[in-house]
Design a protein around this motif. Structure first.
Motif, PDB file in Angstrom:
ATOM      1  N   ILE A 215       0.867  -1.179   0.000  1.00 20.91           N
ATOM      2  CA  ILE A 215       0.000   0.000   0.000  1.00 20.91           C
ATOM      3  C   ILE A 215       0.902   1.227   0.000  1.00 20.91           C
ATOM      4  O   ILE A 215       1.643   1.450   0.966  1.00 20.91           O
TER       5      ILE A 215
ATOM      6  N   VAL B  57       2.135   4.660   0.827  1.00 15.81           N
ATOM      7  CA  VAL B  57       1.825   5.642   1.862  1.00 15.81           C
ATOM      8  C   VAL B  57       2.359   6.985   1.374  1.00 15.81           C
ATOM      9  O   VAL B  57       3.558   7.148   1.174  1.00 15.81           O
TER      10      VAL B  57
ATOM     11  N   GLU C 111      -2.837   5.211   0.059  1.00 11.69           N
ATOM     12  CA  GLU C 111      -3.126   5.781   1.377  1.00 11.69           C
ATOM     13  C   GLU C 111      -2.545   7.194   1.417  1.00 11.69           C
ATOM     14  O   GLU C 111      -1.328   7.363   1.411  1.00 11.69           O
TER      15      GLU C 111
ATOM     16  N   THR D 227      -1.911  10.362   3.523  1.00 12.74           N
ATOM     17  CA  THR D 227      -1.842  10.645   4.947  1.00 12.74           C
ATOM     18  C   THR D 227      -2.346  12.045   5.271  1.00 12.74           C
ATOM     19  O   THR D 227      -2.114  12.990   4.517  1.00 12.74           O
TER      20      THR D 227
ATOM     21  N   GLY E 191      -7.584   5.816   0.395  1.00 11.99           N
ATOM     22  CA  GLY E 191      -7.855   5.839   1.822  1.00 11.99           C
ATOM     23  C   GLY E 191      -7.102   6.956   2.505  1.00 11.99           C
ATOM     24  O   GLY E 191      -6.247   7.622   1.902  1.00 11.99           O
TER      25      GLY E 191
ATOM     26  N   GLY F  70      -4.645   7.997   5.699  1.00 15.11           N
ATOM     27  CA  GLY F  70      -3.733   7.519   6.715  1.00 15.11           C
ATOM     28  C   GLY F  70      -3.458   8.594   7.756  1.00 15.11           C
ATOM     29  O   GLY F  70      -3.917   9.732   7.630  1.00 15.11           O
TER      30      GLY F  70
ATOM     31  N   VAL G 154      -6.636   4.380   8.081  1.00 18.82           N
ATOM     32  CA  VAL G 154      -5.483   3.757   8.728  1.00 18.82           C
ATOM     33  C   VAL G 154      -5.009   4.697   9.831  1.00 18.82           C
ATOM     34  O   VAL G 154      -4.797   5.890   9.587  1.00 18.82           O
TER      35      VAL G 154
ATOM     36  N   TYR H 207     -11.100  -0.365   8.080  1.00 19.12           N
ATOM     37  CA  TYR H 207     -10.024   0.374   8.726  1.00 19.12           C
ATOM     38  C   TYR H 207      -8.955  -0.572   9.243  1.00 19.12           C
ATOM     39  O   TYR H 207      -9.210  -1.753   9.499  1.00 19.12           O
TER      40      TYR H 207
ATOM     41  N   GLY I  67       2.992  -1.519   4.068  1.00 17.36           N
ATOM     42  CA  GLY I  67       2.845  -0.135   3.657  1.00 17.36           C
ATOM     43  C   GLY I  67       4.216   0.477   3.481  1.00 17.36           C
ATOM     44  O   GLY I  67       5.144   0.151   4.225  1.00 17.36           O
TER      45      GLY I  67
END
Length: 209
Positions: free
Chosen positions: A16, A18, A43, A45, A68, A70, A90, A109, A180
């Protein structure tokens, strides 16, 4: 749109990505570059003011990408991320309030843990999938190997200090679904809009998995 589960998050991709984005305008071409390389998840953040706008842009304009949020650290983060279009969450750690908010969010999650007690707390909530963070700093592969027998139901996405060389070693563990990492989207390549190189990094990550 297919409904995702937390278990699905561990099987979408071997890695994934990040991502920390300072410019929301980079989000869409970045997501497209990863998709072109066979990585269907990202992801983003919540570490910069641009993060929520970046999530919203990807959710709207790159529907094939599972985007998503993070670094989710509060119930307010949960609400804002889901409103922006995040399809998963996350967190770097867990509190009761944060677990309640993520569980009630309507999206899958991965709550962050760094100790056996934290893993037990997450399992008590009926959540088997979680993030190990910071993976290398809190014991890495040795720690995960130690958890496999006493906590056989726990499944992990370790993140933090993992490299292209160590990622396959993590993924070989029976309780690891994916890892990740930040190496697929280096800040220099994102700033330079070198999408072709990011696509190649994604291709390499899938090939080495």
């Amino acid at each position: 749109m297919t409904t995702l589960t937390s278990a699905d998050l561990l099987t979408l991709s071997p890695v994934i990505p990040v991502v920390v984005l300072d410019d929301a305008d980079r989000a869409v071409p970045l997501a497209q570059a990863l998709l072109a390389g066979g990585i269907p998840v990202i992801e983003i953040t919540l570490r910069t003011p641009a993060a929520l706008a970046a999530i919203a842009a990807v959710a709207e304009r790159v529907p094939d990408m599972v985007v998503g949020a993070g670094t989710v650290t509060s119930p307010a983060h949960v609400d804002k991320a889901v409103a922006a279009g995040a399809r998963f969450l996350v967190s770097p750690g867990t509190t009761d309030a944060l677990l309640d908010a993520m569980a009630g969010s309507g999206v899958p999650y991965l709550p962050g843990i760094a100790t056996v007690s934290e893993a037990l707390r997450v399992l008590e909530r009926g959540q088997q999938e979680m993030k190990l963070f910071p993976a290398e700093a809190c014991g890495g592969r040795t720690f995960l190997q130690s958890l496999a027998s006493p906590l056989p139901d726990a499944r992990f996405c370790p993140t933090g200090g993992i490299t292209p060389d160590t990622a396959p070693l993590y993924r070989a563990l029976p309780n690891v679904g994916c890892v990740g990492g930040t190496w697929l989207t280096p800040a220099k390549l994102v700033a330079a809009a070198d999408w072709a190189q990011i696509t190649q990094l994604a291709v390499d990550a899938r090939r080495e998995a």
